[in-house]
Design a protein around this motif. Structure first.
Motif, short mmCIF file in Angstrom:
data_model
loop_
_atom_site.label_atom_id
_atom_site.label_comp_id
_atom_site.label_asym_id
_atom_site.label_seq_id
_atom_site.Cartn_x
_atom_site.Cartn_y
_atom_site.Cartn_z
N ASN A 743 0.83 -1.20 0.00
CA ASN A 743 0.00 0.00 0.00
C ASN A 743 0.87 1.26 0.00
O ASN A 743 0.57 2.24 -0.69
CB ASN A 743 -0.91 -0.02 1.22
CG ASN A 743 -1.90 1.14 1.21
OD1 ASN A 743 -2.57 1.39 0.21
ND2 ASN A 743 -1.99 1.86 2.31
N THR A 744 1.98 1.22 0.77
CA THR A 744 2.89 2.37 0.78
C THR A 744 3.50 2.60 -0.60
O THR A 744 3.59 3.73 -1.09
CB THR A 744 4.00 2.13 1.82
OG1 THR A 744 3.39 1.93 3.10
CG2 THR A 744 4.94 3.33 1.89
N ILE A 745 3.94 1.48 -1.22
CA ILE A 745 4.55 1.59 -2.56
C ILE A 745 3.53 2.11 -3.56
O ILE A 745 3.82 2.98 -4.40
CB ILE A 745 5.10 0.23 -2.99
CG1 ILE A 745 6.26 -0.19 -2.06
CG2 ILE A 745 5.60 0.27 -4.43
CD1 ILE A 745 6.75 -1.60 -2.30
N LEU A 746 2.28 1.58 -3.49
CA LEU A 746 1.26 2.01 -4.43
C LEU A 746 0.91 3.47 -4.24
O LEU A 746 0.62 4.18 -5.21
CB LEU A 746 0.01 1.14 -4.26
CG LEU A 746 0.14 -0.30 -4.77
CD1 LEU A 746 -1.12 -1.09 -4.43
CD2 LEU A 746 0.36 -0.32 -6.29
N THR A 747 0.94 3.95 -2.98
CA THR A 747 0.64 5.36 -2.74
C THR A 747 1.67 6.25 -3.40
O THR A 747 1.33 7.24 -4.06
CB THR A 747 0.61 5.62 -1.22
OG1 THR A 747 -0.39 4.79 -0.61
CG2 THR A 747 0.29 7.08 -0.93
N ARG A 748 2.97 5.89 -3.24
CA ARG A 748 4.02 6.69 -3.89
C ARG A 748 3.90 6.61 -5.41
O ARG A 748 4.05 7.61 -6.11
CB ARG A 748 5.39 6.19 -3.43
CG ARG A 748 5.69 6.46 -1.96
CD ARG A 748 7.19 6.37 -1.69
NE ARG A 748 7.70 5.05 -1.98
CZ ARG A 748 7.84 4.09 -1.07
NH1 ARG A 748 7.52 4.34 0.20
NH2 ARG A 748 8.34 2.92 -1.40
N THR A 749 3.64 5.37 -5.91
CA THR A 749 3.53 5.19 -7.36
C THR A 749 2.35 5.97 -7.92
O THR A 749 2.43 6.59 -8.99
CB THR A 749 3.38 3.71 -7.69
OG1 THR A 749 4.48 2.99 -7.12
CG2 THR A 749 3.38 3.49 -9.20
N THR A 750 1.22 5.97 -7.18
CA THR A 750 0.03 6.70 -7.64
C THR A 750 0.31 8.19 -7.71
O THR A 750 -0.08 8.87 -8.67
CB THR A 750 -1.14 6.42 -6.68
OG1 THR A 750 -1.39 5.01 -6.65
CG2 THR A 750 -2.38 7.15 -7.14
N ALA A 751 0.99 8.72 -6.70
CA ALA A 751 1.32 10.15 -6.72
C ALA A 751 2.20 10.49 -7.91
O ALA A 751 2.01 11.51 -8.59
CB ALA A 751 2.01 10.54 -5.41
N LEU A 752 3.18 9.61 -8.18
CA LEU A 752 4.07 9.85 -9.32
C LEU A 752 3.30 9.79 -10.64
O LEU A 752 3.49 10.63 -11.53
CB LEU A 752 5.20 8.79 -9.32
CG LEU A 752 6.20 8.89 -10.47
CD1 LEU A 752 6.94 10.24 -10.43
CD2 LEU A 752 7.21 7.74 -10.38
N LEU A 753 2.40 8.79 -10.76
CA LEU A 753 1.61 8.66 -12.00
C LEU A 753 0.67 9.85 -12.18
O LEU A 753 0.46 10.31 -13.31
CB LEU A 753 0.83 7.35 -11.97
CG LEU A 753 1.66 6.07 -12.13
CD1 LEU A 753 0.77 4.85 -12.00
CD2 LEU A 753 2.37 6.06 -13.49
#
Length: 984
Positions: A743-753
């Motif tokens: 979930n932490t990784i996806l949150t960072r990835t979502t912000a980047l996307l």
């Protein structure tokens, strides 16, 4: 490229064949350049991975010829020894230690046949401090296959077991490179529209590099996690303060060897992890800090450590430096090995002390029979000093009349591999005689090889004098026999009764006179008579003692069980003269044994066939009795279990609580207890069990002694296997942790996307605006030219101007399509409750199909909660395509739906010209049209937008069509949007 574009704009027009040919050549040149860059980048990445890998790698031909060695191997054994230009075979290198050329050739041949050869080997290598040192590596030789499965090369890999922790630093470096590559790929998204396709291709290459880097990272993690020795990595935060060492990483073996969950201590200072390092082991702490600063390697043979968690253990450690003031410490627990060595030394000292104070003479001889050692007691009995007894000197102490006999018997013992036992006399120099019983047995190795003999001599002088006294006691024996509580009898060698005492007559019911001769047999029970006679005859023939249980039947029919025993009676000269024996009434015991046997059989059936593990356990932890189910749970057989204790197979983390329960049970504080704990199975794996224990105490008949204070007899344990439930609980906890990290990784990835999407939107808007402005100017100019030259232009020029405006409108439609495609699936739309039937009616009405077209919608269309705007766009594109590309004005379109549980499957079917099977994969690609745009105007973007919307919303779109048989587009649509479904 800019010069070429300038040249083409000056020398050729777009309609010029030379311009078209030049444009095609430029495209081919770009594709070749792209392929060359891809191949060069791939080769460069392979070379970097091969040469920068921390493990030792050598590439060989299938016959063992050296092709290439990576930098790690060159640094380890020397660049000169591994020079690929020498064209030598791998076995011709001078770096091998203890591995022959034949063995290397056999390994190469096995790998060339497709086998993987792995073993531990030694190399002669180099380092910064030594020009010649021995290196131990884990050696692996495996084949490399081509795409068709042919073995083309051999790859030799090796890991220096003393430097494996460099993997952590390598992982961090790869992570930095990966993040740098991702940043570089993200920056390239801001290039112009003409470079957009190339940027997307570079991003794909970056993803492939990331996957390769992840594989390499996982390799290093696996090496770190599976080391057979404990490994801790510490970082010295302050150069002048050893206590500033903080734990960076630890492997599972370290926690297992110390019994401490070191994963929970990562980031803590060394004083919190191992408190005694600040007091009792302060010198070791200074050594670790010095190694972190100096870069040296220290191999310490033995370190003792204890604190409130570690009771006290000896470790063999190796300390080596790592980058950034880090230090790695590998260690093995050698406590058991050291205790065994100490126990052996203590045993030898006790043996020497015992031999000196022993009341019997002790001697040791070689395998050939020569005396090597005698103790003081032997010298006292023999009258010889130790030096005089060595070799064959001990024979001089034996009485002359016994000497030859003993010499012969000793020779038979030495050469016949049998035990020695004999009575003989020592004659001391003063003439005094000592009778001794000498005996000896062979000392053997584990392979049953005799290494010598050890024996003893016991003074039996008093025993010999006692024999005379024994004869004098015969008279007293006769008197005692009459008063004995057991029956006594004497027979001759033929079995005829010579004497019975009064107790014998009472037990059998027949008188002394009737028992004489063969009359005693009348008292035997008819069922036992033949057996007892046969056993008596066998004892008489062999001279062995008679021992048997049988029955007497009295004249009144009463039956008595007796235990009868007799031994051979000899005369003064040693000849057999008969038997003397006793009969003991055991009727009460026999009745009790029958009852006990029945109870035991009932208990054994319940014990052995129970569905749970049951055991009897001694107070000190020894297994006294176990059933089959318990053996199945722990993986040991019954014999192995009886040789161990419950403490030995209890998990170290659970043992303290278990021992506390047992102590309370033994003290009488509690009557029973239950707990969940882990056993260590025979295969080394832990298994969870639930155990219930109660205590059985000795039954005492002493007055005033109750069962509650009686000594403990044994514990009864009932063991239930709960491993499956525990594993499920642990797996659930691990899954929760993984989901948190993801979930932490996806949150960072979502912000980047999201940031990249916003940049893409801005770029697409600016690009479309800047491109459409000159297009509109071209269209206006063409209309003004046509108006200014109205009536003067030839028809052909008027058609060309019309064609020019058509191309401008097509280009504008393409730009609008690209803008719409870039926003498809990313535009934030509201979620509404939608009636599909009403939505389709609105879509069909907006498309305004010809009256000759028939569009049929399946009745009872569902109502669902979704993004209505996106679903409307999907239906509009599919229905509009079916109308637009139909080959007849009287076409038919049918719209249906199927409920698939979590989603609906919609279908839009027409009876148009159909799509050939070979074009199915192309229809969803952007800009792809099956009919030339000059024949039927189309941007080729509509179906690409449909596919992007459907897949973004969690669905899938497929095509079923054949040429001339119409087309059916099927797509799935979630009943709830992904965000809502995820929360549910």
């Amino acid at each position: 490229m800019s010069h070429v574009s300038q040249y083409t704009s000056q020398s050729a027009s777009p309609s010029d064949p030379q311009y078209t040919q030049l444009e095609q050549e430029l495209k081919q040149l770009r594709r070749r350049l792209d392929r060359y860059e891809v191949r060069a980048a791939h080769e460069q990445r392979f070379s970097q991975i091969f040469h920068q890998a921390s493990q030792l790698m050598v590439l060989l031909s299938t016959d063992g010829l050296l092709i290439e060695a990576n930098q790690a191997m060159l640094d380890l054994v020397g660049a000169r020894a591994m020079n690929p230009q020498s064209k030598c075979f791998i076995w011709q290198l001078p770096c091998w230690l203890g591995l022959t050329e034949t063995e290397l050739k056999q390994s190469v041949a096995a790998a060339a046949r497709g086998e993987t050869v792995a073993q531990e080997i030694h190399l002669r290598g180099q380092s910064a401090h030594q020009t010649d040192r021995q290196i131990t590596i884990d050696f692996c030789l495996k084949p490399l296959h081509s795409d068709n499965g042919t073995i083309t090369h051999l790859l030799m890999e090796g890991h220096d077991v003393t430097e494996r922790k460099h993997a952590h630093a390598e992982v961090q470096r790869l992570n930095v490179e990966l993040e740098q590559r991702i940043l570089e790929q993200t920056a390239q998204l801001k290039i112009s529209n003409c470079q957009r396709d190339e940027a997307l291709l570079n991003e794909k290459h970056a993803q492939q590099q990331a996957e390769l880097a992840n594989v390499q990272i996982q390799l290093y993690i696996n090496i770190f996690e599976n080391l057979p020795v404990g490994l801790n990595i510490w970082q010295l935060e302050k150069p002048d303060e050893p206590t500033s060492l903080r734990l960076l990483a630890t492997n599972p073996a370290a926690s297992q060897l110390t019994g401490i969950p070191l994963q929970n201590y990562i980031g803590r200072p060394i004083g919190e992890c191992f408190p005694s390092m600040l007091t009792e082991n302060r010198s070791d702490l200074d050594v670790y800090a010095a190694v972190a600063l100096s870069g040296q390697v220290i191999d310490k043979q033995e370190v003792f450590y204890r604190d409130n968690q570690i009771r006290g253990a000896f470790f063999h450690t190796k300390v080596f430096s790592l980058p950034e003031r880090c230090v790695g410490i590998t260690f093995e627990n050698i406590t058991e090995r050291r205790l065994e060595k100490q126990a052996l030394q203590d045993s030898e000292r006790r043996y020497a002390a015992l031999a000196q104070v022993s009341p019997v003479g002790i001697f040791r001889c070689s395998a050939g029979g020569s005396c090597l050692y005698v103790n003081d007691r032997w010298c006292q009995m023999a009258g010889l000093p130790p030096d005089a007894a060595f070799g064959e000197g001990w024979l001089d102490a034996i009485h002359p009349e016994d000497r030859e006999r003993i010499r012969e018997e000793w020779a038979e013992t030495v050469h016949g591999d049998r035990s020695f036992r004999a009575e003989y006399r020592f004659q001391r120099p003063d003439g005094s005689i000592t009778w001794v019983m000498g005996q000896a047995t062979a000392e053997t190795t584990d392979q049953d090889e005799i290494t010598g003999f050890v024996g003893s001599v016991t003074d039996i002088t008093d025993l010999k004098y006692a024999e005379k006294a024994l004869l004098e006691s015969e008279h007293r024996y006769a008197m005692l026999a009459q008063m004995s509580p057991v029956g006594i009898f004497r027979t001759d060698m033929g079995g005829n009764c010579l004497y019975v005492n009064q107790r014998w007559s009472e037990i059998t019911g027949i008188s002394y006179q009737r028992a004489l001769g063969e009359g005693w047999e009348a008292a035997l029970h008819p069922a036992d008579r033949d057996r007892v006679n046969a056993e008596g005859q066998y004892a008489a023939q062999t001279g062995t003692p008679f021992c048997s249980e049988f029955r007497f039947q009295r004249p009144d029919g009463e039956v008595s069980w007796v235990f009868g025993q007799a031994i051979l009676e000899t005369g003064l000269t040693g000849e057999p003269i008969g038997f003397v024996g006793t009969v003991t009434d055991i009727t009460d015991r026999k009745l009790a044994e029958v009852a006990l046997q029945e109870s035991e059989e009932r208990f054994r059936a319940t014990f052995d066939q129970a569905a749970v593990g049951i055991a009897h356990v001694a107070a000190d932890g020894r297994w006294l009795r176990v059933n089959d189910r318990l053996c199945e749970i722990v993986g040991y057989d019954r014999e192995e279990m009886l040789q161990t204790t419950y403490q030995a197979i209890t998990h170290p983390e659970d043992l303290p609580a278990n021992l506390e329960y047992v102590n309370r049970l033994l003290r009488g504080d509690i009557q029973t207890y239950s707990m969940e704990k882990r056993y260590i199975c025979k295969d080394g794996m832990p298994t969870w069990i639930n155990i219930t224990v109660s205590l059985m105490r000795e039954t005492s008949l002493a007055e005033g002694n109750s069962a509650s204070v009686s000594p403990p007899k044994y514990m009864i344990s009932v063991i239930e296997d709960i491993n499956a439930r525990k594993q499920a609980e642990l797996a659930l906890q691990e899954r929760a942790q993984e989901l948190g990290q993801l979930n932490t990784i996806l949150t960072r990835t979502t912000a980047l996307l999201e940031e990249r999407n916003r940049e893409l939107d801005r770029f697409a808007y600016v690009a479309s605006h800047d491109l459409k402005a000159p297009l509109r100017a071209i269209a206006n100019l063409s209309e003004w030219i046509e108006e200014d030259l109205q009536g003067q232009l030839p028809e052909e020029n008027q058609q060309q101007l019309t064609l020019l405006r058509t191309r401008v409108h097509r280009m504008e439609a393409l730009i609008n399509g690209l803008l719409e495609y870039s926003r498809a699936g990313r535009t934030q739309t509201t979620i509404d409750t939608v009636s599909i039937e009403s939505l389709l009616a609105e879509v069909i009405d907006s498309l305004a199909p010809p009256d000759s077209f028939s569009i049929t919608v399946q009745p009872n269309m569902p109502t669902l909660t979704t993004r209505a705007l996106l679903l409307r766009q999907v239906f509009a594109n599919l229905i509009g395509n079916a109308i637009k590309h139909h080959d007849r004005p009287d076409g038919q379109i049918q719209i249906t739906v199927q409920d698939k549980g979590w989603f609906y499957e919609f279908a839009v079917a027409d009876d148009g010209p159909g799509i050939p099977v070979e074009h199915h994969d192309r229809v969803f690609d952007i800009f792809q049209t099956l009919v030339a745009r000059d024949v039927k105007e189309s941007t080729g973007i509509g179906l690409s937008i449909v596919k992007k919307i459907v897949e973004t919303e969690g669905g899938k779109i497929t095509l079923e069509s054949e040429s001339g048989r119409g087309s059916t587009f099927q797509f799935t649509w979630l009943k709830q949007p992904k965000q809502i479904a995820g929360r549910s």
